[in-house]
Design a protein around this motif. Structure first.
Motif, short mmCIF file in Angstrom:
data_model
loop_
_atom_site.label_atom_id
_atom_site.label_comp_id
_atom_site.label_asym_id
_atom_site.label_seq_id
_atom_site.Cartn_x
_atom_site.Cartn_y
_atom_site.Cartn_z
N PRO A 158 0.77 -1.41 0.07
CA PRO A 158 0.10 0.06 0.03
C PRO A 158 1.05 1.26 0.00
O PRO A 158 1.87 1.12 0.48
N LYS A 159 0.24 2.35 -0.50
CA LYS A 159 0.96 3.57 -0.57
C LYS A 159 1.12 4.45 0.62
O LYS A 159 1.85 5.34 0.80
N LYS A 160 0.36 3.80 1.74
CA LYS A 160 0.44 4.33 3.02
C LYS A 160 0.02 3.52 4.02
O LYS A 160 -0.51 2.25 3.43
N ILE A 161 -0.11 3.90 5.35
CA ILE A 161 -0.40 2.87 6.60
C ILE A 161 -1.98 3.32 6.70
O ILE A 161 -2.23 4.57 6.95
N PHE A 162 -2.76 2.28 6.10
CA PHE A 162 -4.39 2.53 6.25
C PHE A 162 -4.76 2.31 7.65
O PHE A 162 -4.24 1.44 8.34
N ASP A 163 -5.73 3.07 8.21
CA ASP A 163 -6.60 2.70 9.54
C ASP A 163 -7.47 1.57 9.06
O ASP A 163 -8.21 1.88 8.23
N PRO A 164 -7.08 0.55 9.90
CA PRO A 164 -8.15 -0.63 9.50
C PRO A 164 -9.65 -0.72 10.30
O PRO A 164 -10.36 -1.60 10.11
N THR A 165 -10.06 0.44 10.84
CA THR A 165 -11.09 0.24 11.76
C THR A 165 -12.35 0.18 10.83
O THR A 165 -13.03 -0.64 11.19
N LEU A 166 -12.57 1.08 9.85
CA LEU A 166 -13.61 1.16 9.28
C LEU A 166 -13.91 -0.33 8.32
O LEU A 166 -15.16 -0.94 8.45
N ILE A 167 -12.77 -1.01 7.69
CA ILE A 167 -12.98 -2.31 7.07
C ILE A 167 -13.26 -3.25 8.05
O ILE A 167 -13.99 -4.31 7.73
N HIS A 168 -12.76 -3.11 9.34
CA HIS A 168 -12.85 -4.24 10.28
C HIS A 168 -14.41 -4.06 10.74
O HIS A 168 -14.99 -5.10 11.19
N LEU A 169 -14.85 -2.91 10.71
CA LEU A 169 -16.34 -2.53 11.32
C LEU A 169 -17.38 -3.27 10.18
O LEU A 169 -18.08 -3.91 10.52
N ALA A 170 -16.64 -3.09 9.01
CA ALA A 170 -17.77 -3.60 7.78
C ALA A 170 -17.55 -5.21 7.74
O ALA A 170 -18.78 -5.79 7.60
N TRP A 171 -16.32 -5.70 8.17
CA TRP A 171 -16.33 -7.11 8.31
C TRP A 171 -17.37 -7.67 9.52
O TRP A 171 -17.90 -8.56 9.31
N MET A 172 -17.29 -6.88 10.65
CA MET A 172 -18.17 -7.55 11.75
C MET A 172 -19.62 -7.36 11.26
O MET A 172 -20.52 -7.93 11.72
N ALA B 164 -17.36 -13.57 2.78
CA ALA B 164 -17.47 -12.97 1.71
C ALA B 164 -17.05 -11.54 1.68
O ALA B 164 -16.09 -11.45 0.43
N LEU B 165 -17.03 -10.80 2.57
CA LEU B 165 -16.49 -9.43 2.55
C LEU B 165 -15.04 -9.80 2.57
O LEU B 165 -14.16 -8.93 2.02
N ILE B 166 -14.38 -10.54 3.24
CA ILE B 166 -12.86 -10.84 3.44
C ILE B 166 -12.58 -11.22 2.17
O ILE B 166 -11.23 -10.89 1.68
N ASP B 167 -12.95 -12.18 1.55
CA ASP B 167 -12.81 -12.58 0.24
C ASP B 167 -12.75 -11.51 -0.95
O ASP B 167 -11.85 -11.61 -1.89
N ALA B 168 -13.57 -10.51 -0.81
CA ALA B 168 -13.57 -9.53 -1.79
C ALA B 168 -12.77 -8.50 -1.55
O ALA B 168 -12.25 -7.98 -2.54
N ALA B 169 -12.52 -8.18 -0.29
CA ALA B 169 -11.57 -7.08 0.16
C ALA B 169 -10.18 -7.32 0.05
O ALA B 169 -9.51 -6.52 -0.58
N TYR B 170 -9.64 -8.37 0.34
CA TYR B 170 -8.27 -8.73 0.33
C TYR B 170 -7.54 -8.54 -0.97
O TYR B 170 -6.57 -7.61 -1.20
N PRO B 171 -8.22 -9.07 -1.95
CA PRO B 171 -7.44 -8.97 -3.28
C PRO B 171 -7.49 -7.42 -4.04
O PRO B 171 -6.54 -7.17 -4.48
N ARG B 172 -8.70 -6.87 -3.75
CA ARG B 172 -8.83 -5.46 -4.21
C ARG B 172 -7.71 -4.68 -3.40
O ARG B 172 -7.47 -3.50 -4.05
N PHE B 173 -7.52 -4.78 -2.09
CA PHE B 173 -6.83 -4.01 -1.47
C PHE B 173 -5.48 -3.98 -1.83
O PHE B 173 -4.80 -3.11 -1.86
N PHE B 174 -4.97 -5.23 -1.97
CA PHE B 174 -3.65 -5.59 -2.23
C PHE B 174 -3.28 -5.48 -3.85
O PHE B 174 -2.30 -5.46 -4.28
N LYS B 175 -4.31 -5.00 -4.64
CA LYS B 175 -4.21 -4.61 -6.22
C LYS B 175 -4.29 -3.10 -5.97
O LYS B 175 -4.25 -2.28 -7.22
N ARG B 176 -4.39 -2.40 -4.81
CA ARG B 176 -4.58 -0.84 -4.87
C ARG B 176 -6.07 -0.47 -5.30
O ARG B 176 -5.96 0.59 -5.80
N GLU B 177 -6.77 -1.38 -5.28
CA GLU B 177 -8.17 -1.04 -5.96
C GLU B 177 -9.26 -0.79 -5.16
O GLU B 177 -10.40 -0.42 -5.08
#
Length: 195
Positions: free
Chosen positions: A83-97, A107-120
């Motif tokens: 990633p281009k910066k250190i992201f705060d994970p609070t919002l995505i972890h809240l979305a996961w919960m 489903a959220l984890i499976d969709a989020a991970y590849p997009r995050f690491f492709k910077r999408e």
């Protein structure tokens, strides 16, 4: 009742991303229940130092870690960009919960991970996170109330449980109270489950 395995992950962690699919395979291989749990790494505290030499070593470490993680990812045909910066994970972890409460946590984890690491996917972009929730079939109507109310409490409960279990980094597997830290420790986890 099936035996359970906790897997503590941070959705910013490339090593957690690498651990995910092999961890899913444990369910089929051993008939265990895999419990994915959020753990927020204190990345800012680790690398926010005043001594320039210490800061430089931290930067070298991060560069090495991403080179190392790409080696593992390349073996599996995965793309992991730093990633281009250190992201705060609070919002995505809240979305996961929130998604998890609707039966769509994975489903959220499976969709989020590849997009995050492709910077999408920007984990701090509320509209993007809500669009992801909607895409996986989660009604976002109650998300704002969750973020302002029970969500942070749920995250706090997980962090307290992580502390109780002795979690210090991710990914960490916990089998019968024993910790296995690192995506490359999956063979030790298998041995524990088999033994």
């Amino acid at each position: 009742m099936s035996r359970s395995v906790d897997l503590w992950i941070d959705l910013r962690s490339p090593y957690s991303f690498l651990a995910k699919d092999p961890a899913y395979a444990l369910e089929k291989e051993f008939g265990v229940t895999l419990r994915l749990r959020p753990f927020t790494l204190d990345i800012q505290g680790t690398y926010n130092v005043r001594d320039p030499k210490v800061a430089e070593r931290g930067l070298r470490r991060i560069k090495y870690l991403y080179a190392d993680v790409r080696r593992f990812a390349n073996q599996r045909g995965m793309i992991i960009l730093g990633p281009k910066k250190i992201f705060d994970p609070t919002l995505i972890h809240l979305a996961w919960m929130y998604a998890d409460a609707a039966g769509k946590g994975r489903a959220l984890i499976d969709a989020a991970y590849p997009r995050f690491f492709k910077r999408e996917l920007d984990y701090e972009d509320r509209a993007a996170v809500e669009a992801l929730l909607a895409e996986i079939g989660v009604d976002v109507a109650g998300f704002d109330a969750f973020v302002k109310g029970p969500g942070p409490v749920a995250i706090g409960v997980h962090q307290a449980e992580a502390d109780k279990q002795g979690i210090f980094a991710v990914p960490t597997f916990v089998v019968d109270g024993e910790l296995f830290w690192g995506q490359d420790r999956i063979d030790f986890v298998r041995a524990k489950l088999a033994g």
